[in-house]
Design an enzyme around this catalytic site. Structure first.
Site, PDB file in Angstrom:
ATOM      1  N   SER A 112      24.429  39.462  41.186  1.00 21.79           N
ATOM      2  CA  SER A 112      24.636  39.184  42.764  1.00 21.79           C
ATOM      3  C   SER A 112      23.917  40.279  43.626  1.00 21.79           C
ATOM      4  O   SER A 112      22.595  40.334  43.141  1.00 21.79           O
ATOM      5  CB  SER A 112      26.289  39.296  43.243  1.00 21.79           C
ATOM      6  OG  SER A 112      26.350  38.785  44.579  1.00 21.79           O
TER       7      SER A 112
ATOM      8  N   ASP B 205      29.253  28.129  42.075  1.00 21.12           N
ATOM      9  CA  ASP B 205      29.089  29.591  42.920  1.00 21.12           C
ATOM     10  C   ASP B 205      29.363  29.296  44.398  1.00 21.12           C
ATOM     11  O   ASP B 205      28.491  28.717  44.987  1.00 21.12           O
ATOM     12  CB  ASP B 205      27.891  30.260  42.448  1.00 21.12           C
ATOM     13  CG  ASP B 205      27.677  31.790  42.848  1.00 21.12           C
ATOM     14  OD1 ASP B 205      28.393  32.067  43.887  1.00 21.12           O
ATOM     15  OD2 ASP B 205      27.387  32.674  42.402  1.00 21.12           O
TER      16      ASP B 205
ATOM     17  N   HIS C 264      31.176  32.652  40.457  1.00 21.09           N
ATOM     18  CA  HIS C 264      30.334  33.857  40.910  1.00 21.09           C
ATOM     19  C   HIS C 264      31.299  34.788  40.051  1.00 21.09           C
ATOM     20  O   HIS C 264      30.974  36.257  40.280  1.00 21.09           O
ATOM     21  CB  HIS C 264      30.494  34.083  42.186  1.00 21.09           C
ATOM     22  CG  HIS C 264      29.572  35.082  42.670  1.00 21.09           C
ATOM     23  ND1 HIS C 264      28.077  35.110  42.534  1.00 21.09           N
ATOM     24  CD2 HIS C 264      29.828  36.275  43.310  1.00 21.09           C
ATOM     25  CE1 HIS C 264      27.525  36.011  43.102  1.00 21.09           C
ATOM     26  NE2 HIS C 264      28.433  36.771  43.470  1.00 21.09           N
TER      27      HIS C 264
HETATM   28  N1  LIG Z   1      35.776  37.411  47.530  1.00 21.23           N
HETATM   29  C1  LIG Z   1      35.050  38.747  46.966  1.00 21.23           C
HETATM   30  C2  LIG Z   1      33.631  38.913  47.323  1.00 21.23           C
HETATM   31  C3  LIG Z   1      33.092  39.732  46.907  1.00 21.23           C
HETATM   32  C4  LIG Z   1      32.452  39.237  45.189  1.00 21.23           C
HETATM   33  O1  LIG Z   1      32.739  38.157  44.835  1.00 21.23           O
HETATM   34  N2  LIG Z   1      32.163  40.354  44.556  1.00 21.23           N
HETATM   35  C5  LIG Z   1      31.557  40.122  43.196  1.00 21.23           C
HETATM   36  C6  LIG Z   1      30.198  40.454  43.081  1.00 21.23           C
HETATM   37  S1  LIG Z   1      29.009  39.679  44.619  1.00 21.23           S
HETATM   38  C7  LIG Z   1      32.273  40.794  42.158  1.00 21.23           C
HETATM   39  O2  LIG Z   1      31.835  41.047  41.087  1.00 21.23           O
HETATM   40  N3  LIG Z   1      33.557  41.064  42.510  1.00 21.23           N
HETATM   41  C8  LIG Z   1      34.372  42.059  41.516  1.00 21.23           C
HETATM   42  C9  LIG Z   1      35.066  41.235  40.431  1.00 21.23           C
HETATM   43  O3  LIG Z   1      35.105  40.034  40.249  1.00 21.23           O
HETATM   44  O4  LIG Z   1      35.683  42.024  39.562  1.00 21.23           O
HETATM   45  C10 LIG Z   1      36.063  40.067  47.301  1.00 21.23           C
HETATM   46  O5  LIG Z   1      36.175  40.024  48.498  1.00 21.23           O
HETATM   47  O6  LIG Z   1      36.083  40.607  46.486  1.00 21.23           O
END
Ligand SMILES: N[C@@H](CCC(=O)N[C@@H](CS)C(=O)NCC(=O)O)C(=O)O
Length: 284
Positions: free
Chosen positions: A153, A229, A262
């Protein structure tokens, strides 16, 4: 492993190798920075190649380390994994005024900010491109002639842009659900306006598609993208990378994966393919 210049936060044996978390003082960010390093068993006897993994919005060094399950195959292949944090941290570091997750802490976008108040600490480009490689190259048993880079991402954007700007340093670049054209999506527009300012000409070095249009080249790029995603159409836009690579003659292997979202379940599913793809290119 005690390593000069690094303070060990934790270490744990995994698949015959060792998973470390280190902190160190960063000149670039002016803060203490934290990163994770997995050293495969082969590192006991020789310098090993390195795969850098850059994380996405809201992440620290921990998300990839505990969720992707990359250590088993990294141990088999004999490659080290370095997973940095995604921004400077600390009381002195400014954050998004509204506390949004897509700017400020956890959202450094791998740029060197030029706008106040961000420019004092948000120097993730120089931190990842210059300071951290010099540090780990000195402190850990790594073969810095054999480096590759990947990310997810926002970190996919980081991996693509850093590799395109430094093709001599990285023998391979891949990405999971990367932000392909930050100049043409809301996350990127907000980040680049805030960190770099309103002059869009200065944004081009932070946009993989613009870098390719401006002549940057790598031999090949490998991307996985989940078709379920939620950020695919609004933010990630792999079709723009596809068009840029087509026009430039860059070999892009873009796998559109039905049903995947995602999350780290998607990354955990395909990390082995990325490790093996990089192993072929790096000869490990
Ligand atoms: N809905 C998420 C949006 C951010 C998101 O999806 N982050 C991704 C990278 S863009 C991620 O890797 N989040 C941490 C995880 O899943 O451990 C949030 O607010 O935490």
């Amino acid at each position: 492993m005690s390593a000069p210049g690094l303070t060990t936060v934790s270490e744990a044996k995994a698949f015959g190798g060792k998973q470390f978390v280190y902190t160190h003082r960063s000149e670039e960010t002016g803060t203490e920075m934290r990163f994770a390093a997995f050293l495969p068993p082969q590192a006991d006897k020789m310098d090993v190649p390195v795969l850098w993994y850059l994380s996405g919005l809201t992440c620290t060094e921990e998300n990839f380390t505990v969720k992707a399950g990359a250590q088993r195959v990294a141990a088999e292949l004999g490659v080290a994994l370095i997973a940095p944090d995604t921004s400077p941290r600390g009381d002195e570091v400014p954050d998004d005024p509204d506390g949004a997750y897509d700017f400020g802490l956890g959202a450094g976008f791998y740029v060197d900010a030029t706008e106040a108040p961000w420019s004092a600490h948000y120097r993730m480009r120089s931190y990842i491109e210059t300071e951290l490689p010099a540090l780990v190259g000195q402190a850990l048993p790594l073969d810095m002639e054999r480096q590759a880079i990947t990310g997810h991402s926002m970190g996919g954007h980081g991996a693509l842009t850093i590799a395109l700007r430094n093709p001599e340093r990285f023998k391979g670049v891949s990405a999971f659900a990367p932000i392909c054209a930050p100049m043409r999506c809301p996350w990127g527009d907000k980040a680049l306006t805030g960190y770099i300012g309103p002059n869009r000409a200065k944004w081009r070095e932070y946009d993989a598609c613009a870098l390719i249009e401006d002549g940057a080249r790598v031999p090949a790029i490998f991307v996985d993208q989940g078709l379920e995603d939620g950020f695919l159409e609004g933010q990630l836009k792999p079709e723009l990378l596809e068009a840029a690579c087509d026009a430039a003659g860059i070999r892009l292997s873009l796998r559109r994966q039905p049903g995947y979202d995602h999350s780290y379940y998607f990354i955990a599913t395909f990390i082995e393919d990325h490790l093996r793809w990089h192993a072929e290119r790096l000869g490990f």
